[in-house]
Scaffold this motif. Structure first.
Motif, PDB file in Angstrom:
ATOM      1  N   GLU A 223       0.838  -1.133   0.062  1.00 57.65           N
ATOM      2  CA  GLU A 223      -0.102   0.095  -0.001  1.00 57.65           C
ATOM      3  C   GLU A 223       0.820   1.334  -0.054  1.00 57.65           C
ATOM      4  O   GLU A 223       0.323   2.338  -0.620  1.00 57.65           O
ATOM      5  CB  GLU A 223      -0.907   0.019   1.237  1.00 57.65           C
ATOM      6  N   ASN A 224       2.066   1.220   0.596  1.00 60.56           N
ATOM      7  CA  ASN A 224       2.519   2.559   0.770  1.00 60.56           C
ATOM      8  C   ASN A 224       4.137   2.560   0.203  1.00 60.56           C
ATOM      9  O   ASN A 224       4.730   3.640  -0.014  1.00 60.56           O
ATOM     10  CB  ASN A 224       2.914   2.599   2.210  1.00 60.56           C
ATOM     11  N   ALA A 225       4.830   1.481  -0.272  1.00 68.18           N
ATOM     12  CA  ALA A 225       6.210   1.494  -0.970  1.00 68.18           C
ATOM     13  C   ALA A 225       6.173   1.879  -2.450  1.00 68.18           C
ATOM     14  O   ALA A 225       5.335   1.379  -3.274  1.00 68.18           O
ATOM     15  CB  ALA A 225       6.954   0.433  -0.376  1.00 68.18           C
ATOM     16  N   ASP A 226       7.350   2.353  -2.780  1.00 66.97           N
ATOM     17  CA  ASP A 226       7.480   2.485  -4.362  1.00 66.97           C
ATOM     18  C   ASP A 226       8.374   1.707  -4.809  1.00 66.97           C
ATOM     19  O   ASP A 226       8.235   0.991  -5.844  1.00 66.97           O
ATOM     20  CB  ASP A 226       8.032   3.922  -4.503  1.00 66.97           C
ATOM     21  N   ARG A 227       9.623   1.244  -3.993  1.00 66.91           N
ATOM     22  CA  ARG A 227      10.424   0.142  -4.117  1.00 66.91           C
ATOM     23  C   ARG A 227      10.481  -0.759  -2.871  1.00 66.91           C
ATOM     24  O   ARG A 227      10.278  -0.143  -1.590  1.00 66.91           O
ATOM     25  CB  ARG A 227      11.858   0.660  -4.856  1.00 66.91           C
ATOM     26  N   PHE A 243       5.712  -3.114  -7.658  1.00 66.05           N
ATOM     27  CA  PHE A 243       4.780  -4.030  -8.619  1.00 66.05           C
ATOM     28  C   PHE A 243       5.409  -5.122  -8.962  1.00 66.05           C
ATOM     29  O   PHE A 243       4.951  -6.322  -8.760  1.00 66.05           O
ATOM     30  CB  PHE A 243       4.303  -3.090  -9.602  1.00 66.05           C
ATOM     31  N   SER A 244       6.648  -5.288  -9.389  1.00 68.95           N
ATOM     32  CA  SER A 244       7.392  -6.350  -9.761  1.00 68.95           C
ATOM     33  C   SER A 244       7.627  -7.305  -8.560  1.00 68.95           C
ATOM     34  O   SER A 244       7.659  -8.859  -8.795  1.00 68.95           O
ATOM     35  CB  SER A 244       8.851  -5.974 -10.008  1.00 68.95           C
ATOM     36  N   ILE A 245       7.578  -6.898  -7.235  1.00 67.43           N
ATOM     37  CA  ILE A 245       7.765  -7.744  -5.982  1.00 67.43           C
ATOM     38  C   ILE A 245       6.438  -8.620  -5.960  1.00 67.43           C
ATOM     39  O   ILE A 245       6.650  -9.816  -5.516  1.00 67.43           O
ATOM     40  CB  ILE A 245       7.895  -7.061  -4.591  1.00 67.43           C
ATOM     41  N   PHE A 246       5.295  -8.039  -6.072  1.00 67.08           N
ATOM     42  CA  PHE A 246       4.297  -8.731  -5.804  1.00 67.08           C
ATOM     43  C   PHE A 246       3.686  -9.640  -7.284  1.00 67.08           C
ATOM     44  O   PHE A 246       2.816 -10.528  -6.903  1.00 67.08           O
ATOM     45  CB  PHE A 246       3.297  -7.786  -5.519  1.00 67.08           C
ATOM     46  N   SER A 247       4.081  -9.101  -8.372  1.00 65.56           N
ATOM     47  CA  SER A 247       3.701  -9.823  -9.639  1.00 65.56           C
ATOM     48  C   SER A 247       4.538 -11.052  -9.926  1.00 65.56           C
ATOM     49  O   SER A 247       4.431 -11.792 -10.656  1.00 65.56           O
ATOM     50  CB  SER A 247       3.328  -8.982 -10.826  1.00 65.56           C
ATOM     51  N   CYS A 249       8.441 -11.779  -8.268  1.00 59.75           N
ATOM     52  CA  CYS A 249       9.560 -11.713  -7.487  1.00 59.75           C
ATOM     53  C   CYS A 249      10.491 -12.629  -8.040  1.00 59.75           C
ATOM     54  O   CYS A 249      10.275 -13.542  -8.802  1.00 59.75           O
ATOM     55  CB  CYS A 249       9.400 -11.805  -6.086  1.00 59.75           C
ATOM     56  N   ARG A 250      11.591 -12.258  -7.744  1.00 55.73           N
ATOM     57  CA  ARG A 250      13.088 -12.859  -8.201  1.00 55.73           C
ATOM     58  C   ARG A 250      13.860 -13.608  -7.090  1.00 55.73           C
ATOM     59  O   ARG A 250      14.947 -13.880  -7.205  1.00 55.73           O
ATOM     60  CB  ARG A 250      13.677 -12.028  -9.025  1.00 55.73           C
ATOM     61  N   HIS A 251      13.537 -13.978  -5.805  1.00 48.31           N
ATOM     62  CA  HIS A 251      13.868 -14.409  -5.026  1.00 48.31           C
ATOM     63  C   HIS A 251      13.057 -15.451  -4.170  1.00 48.31           C
ATOM     64  O   HIS A 251      11.870 -15.289  -3.844  1.00 48.31           O
ATOM     65  CB  HIS A 251      14.909 -13.709  -3.838  1.00 48.31           C
ATOM     66  N   PRO A 252      13.380 -16.755  -3.881  1.00 50.17           N
ATOM     67  CA  PRO A 252      12.597 -17.637  -3.133  1.00 50.17           C
ATOM     68  C   PRO A 252      12.129 -17.505  -2.035  1.00 50.17           C
ATOM     69  O   PRO A 252      11.213 -17.638  -1.592  1.00 50.17           O
ATOM     70  CB  PRO A 252      13.671 -18.980  -3.241  1.00 50.17           C
ATOM     71  N   TYR A 253      12.993 -16.631  -1.022  1.00 48.04           N
ATOM     72  CA  TYR A 253      12.575 -16.098   0.254  1.00 48.04           C
ATOM     73  C   TYR A 253      11.202 -14.928  -0.047  1.00 48.04           C
ATOM     74  O   TYR A 253      10.428 -15.079   0.648  1.00 48.04           O
ATOM     75  CB  TYR A 253      13.876 -15.323   0.948  1.00 48.04           C
ATOM     76  N   THR A 254      11.542 -14.207  -1.106  1.00 46.91           N
ATOM     77  CA  THR A 254      10.292 -13.161  -1.335  1.00 46.91           C
ATOM     78  C   THR A 254       9.095 -14.042  -1.692  1.00 46.91           C
ATOM     79  O   THR A 254       7.824 -13.834  -1.132  1.00 46.91           O
ATOM     80  CB  THR A 254      10.733 -12.377  -2.327  1.00 46.91           C
ATOM     81  N   LEU A 255       9.316 -15.301  -2.483  1.00 48.51           N
ATOM     82  CA  LEU A 255       8.180 -16.025  -2.584  1.00 48.51           C
ATOM     83  C   LEU A 255       7.561 -16.620  -1.454  1.00 48.51           C
ATOM     84  O   LEU A 255       6.285 -16.700  -1.363  1.00 48.51           O
ATOM     85  CB  LEU A 255       8.777 -17.104  -3.902  1.00 48.51           C
ATOM     86  N   GLY A 256       8.585 -17.055  -0.655  1.00 49.02           N
ATOM     87  CA  GLY A 256       7.901 -17.808   0.609  1.00 49.02           C
ATOM     88  C   GLY A 256       7.170 -16.805   1.351  1.00 49.02           C
ATOM     89  O   GLY A 256       5.951 -17.026   1.986  1.00 49.02           O
ATOM     90  N   LEU A 257       7.407 -15.520   1.542  1.00 50.23           N
ATOM     91  CA  LEU A 257       6.798 -14.457   2.399  1.00 50.23           C
ATOM     92  C   LEU A 257       5.316 -14.171   1.580  1.00 50.23           C
ATOM     93  O   LEU A 257       4.403 -14.236   2.194  1.00 50.23           O
ATOM     94  CB  LEU A 257       7.567 -12.941   2.349  1.00 50.23           C
ATOM     95  N   LEU A 258       5.241 -14.133   0.241  1.00 53.36           N
ATOM     96  CA  LEU A 258       4.026 -13.776  -0.558  1.00 53.36           C
ATOM     97  C   LEU A 258       3.274 -15.087  -0.296  1.00 53.36           C
ATOM     98  O   LEU A 258       1.973 -14.887  -0.220  1.00 53.36           O
ATOM     99  CB  LEU A 258       4.325 -13.516  -2.074  1.00 53.36           C
ATOM    100  N   SER A 259       3.759 -16.269  -0.458  1.00 52.03           N
ATOM    101  CA  SER A 259       2.918 -17.566  -0.318  1.00 52.03           C
ATOM    102  C   SER A 259       2.262 -17.907   1.050  1.00 52.03           C
ATOM    103  O   SER A 259       1.289 -18.539   1.418  1.00 52.03           O
ATOM    104  CB  SER A 259       3.866 -18.858  -0.588  1.00 52.03           C
ATOM    105  N   SER A 260       2.580 -17.141   2.133  1.00 53.47           N
ATOM    106  CA  SER A 260       2.367 -17.293   3.478  1.00 53.47           C
ATOM    107  C   SER A 260       1.350 -16.423   3.790  1.00 53.47           C
ATOM    108  O   SER A 260       0.758 -16.221   5.022  1.00 53.47           O
ATOM    109  CB  SER A 260       3.523 -17.122   4.425  1.00 53.47           C
ATOM    110  N   PRO A 315      15.355  -4.484 -15.287  1.00 51.66           N
ATOM    111  CA  PRO A 315      15.362  -3.188 -15.078  1.00 51.66           C
ATOM    112  C   PRO A 315      15.121  -2.663 -13.563  1.00 51.66           C
ATOM    113  O   PRO A 315      13.963  -2.980 -13.084  1.00 51.66           O
ATOM    114  CB  PRO A 315      14.266  -2.585 -16.068  1.00 51.66           C
ATOM    115  N   GLY A 316      15.989  -2.048 -12.806  1.00 52.36           N
ATOM    116  CA  GLY A 316      16.067  -1.867 -11.613  1.00 52.36           C
ATOM    117  C   GLY A 316      15.582  -2.817 -10.554  1.00 52.36           C
ATOM    118  O   GLY A 316      15.425  -2.535  -9.490  1.00 52.36           O
ATOM    119  N   ALA A 317      15.878  -4.238 -11.131  1.00 52.50           N
ATOM    120  CA  ALA A 317      15.747  -5.274 -10.011  1.00 52.50           C
ATOM    121  C   ALA A 317      17.149  -6.033  -9.771  1.00 52.50           C
ATOM    122  O   ALA A 317      17.877  -6.254 -10.718  1.00 52.50           O
ATOM    123  CB  ALA A 317      14.657  -6.321 -10.742  1.00 52.50           C
ATOM    124  N   LEU A 318      17.236  -6.491  -8.515  1.00 49.55           N
ATOM    125  CA  LEU A 318      18.441  -7.112  -8.109  1.00 49.55           C
ATOM    126  C   LEU A 318      17.888  -8.518  -7.451  1.00 49.55           C
ATOM    127  O   LEU A 318      17.073  -8.370  -6.678  1.00 49.55           O
ATOM    128  CB  LEU A 318      19.318  -6.357  -7.198  1.00 49.55           C
TER     129      LEU A 318
END
Length: 343
Positions: A223-227, A243-247, A249-260, A315-318
């Motif tokens: 709701e609040n972050a840009d990056r 947007f990229s994080i939620f649509s 993501c490129r790291h398994p840990y982020t995927l785990g956070l979203l899956s929970s 682009p802009g993603a690590l």
């Protein structure tokens, strides 16, 4: 892109304990740009708060010590500034909103006097009456009712939401360039959380401050972050726009956070938590510190033996993952599993 207002470069912070050296933050790097809100997310113990404390020079020494890196702000490396210069900077150029206002506010001083003190500390010519008037204006701006009365009350006479509003008023009192909000809504119920976040957004607009929002709550990030900077085991494992994080993501840990996360658009019988526990920061796993909990690794040797670099993945993603390119496909699989779980 404009020049960043705050740059963290290779920050490494440790704590010496009887059990060994805790590697709380290791080689952390990110940039904060003018006007943006940068979300820093991760489980407890991932290094989010220690990063913020290192920026402000508030890591207790001993047992803590910043052993490497740079923190660049206004052409200065904050890690090399003397304590007197840091004190002038804190509260004037960088404002901090702490997680628990009850322990951050002085219980023997009135709330108003503490905010007024922050004003007069950085403006020695400000008269007491003028500081009181300005403080009442600040309390009004953050939605504190009856600010003239609230000024003379002590922290224990305020509700949790009112105390957090007072902390925000104190943080923006001197129109800082950067605001750091460390879990600003953790101790509040959902309704008060929303009100405090509205106040924080309004304060950011009034001061035009770039904001670092530290939280474990991905809903607040959405709701609040840009990056977004995702941290795990004291390291940055992913950086991307929100947007990229939620649509994709490129790291398994982020995927785990979203899956929970619970979702309203999919019928789910039960959430899928990340297996295992966060790593021991005294004895980190070899290779990728996330590999013991990773669904993408699949036991591959490189994950167990080589530390993945934080590399460009778009682009802009690590991402700090040997197999970052496989994560979006795994995300689609997980979404499909969740979509059929309740059918």
């Amino acid at each position: 892109m404009p020049d960043p207002v705050l740059s963290v470069r290779g920050l490494t912070t440790e704590f010496v304990t009887p059990g060994g050296v805790v590697k709380a933050v290791t080689d952390v790097s990110w940039d904060l740009y003018p006007g943006e809100t940068l979300g820093v997310v991760g489980e407890s113990g991932s290094g989010k708060t220690v990063t913020a404390m290192s920026i402000l020079g508030l890591v207790p020494c001993p047992p803590g010590r910043v052993v490497g890196g740079e923190i660049l702000f206004g052409g200065r490396d904050l890690l090399t500034l003397p304590e007197k210069s840091l004190r002038r900077l804190r509260g004037r150029e960088i404002g901090m909103i702490f997680q628990d206002p009850m322990t951050s506010l002085n219980p023997v001083l009135t709330v108003g006097d503490q905010i007024a003190e922050a004003l007069r500390l950085h403006d020695r010519e400000l008269r007491r009456d003028d500081a009181r008037h300005r403080t009442i204006e600040l309390l009004t701006s953050v939605g504190v009712p009856n600010p003239e009365v609230r000024y003379d009350q002590y922290p224990h006479e305020h509700s949790g939401g009112m105390r957090q509003r007072a902390m925000i008023a104190m943080a923006i009192a001197n129109n800082p360039t950067v605001l750091i909000a460390d879990e600003p809504t953790t101790a509040l119920d959902v309704t008060i959380q929303a009100q405090v976040l509205d106040v924080l957004r309004t304060a950011q607009e009034k001061t035009d401050a770039a904001t670092v929002l530290i939280t474990h709550d991905l809903a607040l990030i959405a709701e609040n972050a840009d990056r977004v900077v995702v941290m795990y085991g004291g390291k940055v494992v992913e950086v991307a726009d929100v947007f990229s994080i939620f649509s994709a993501c490129r790291h398994p840990y982020t995927l785990g956070l979203l899956s929970s996360l619970p979702r309203l658009d999919i019928d789910v019988e039960q959430l899928e938590p990340i297996p295992g526990s966060p790593p021991d920061l005294i004895d980190l796993p070899t290779g990728c510190s996330f590999h013991p909990r990773c669904r993408v690794s699949k036991g591959r040797e490189i994950c167990r033996t080589e530390v993945p670099p934080l590399r460009d993945v778009g682009p802009g993603a690590l991402s700090a993952c040997h197999f970052a390119e496989e994560v979006p496909a795994e995300m689609a699989v997980v979404s499909g599993e969740l979509g059929t779980a309740g059918s």
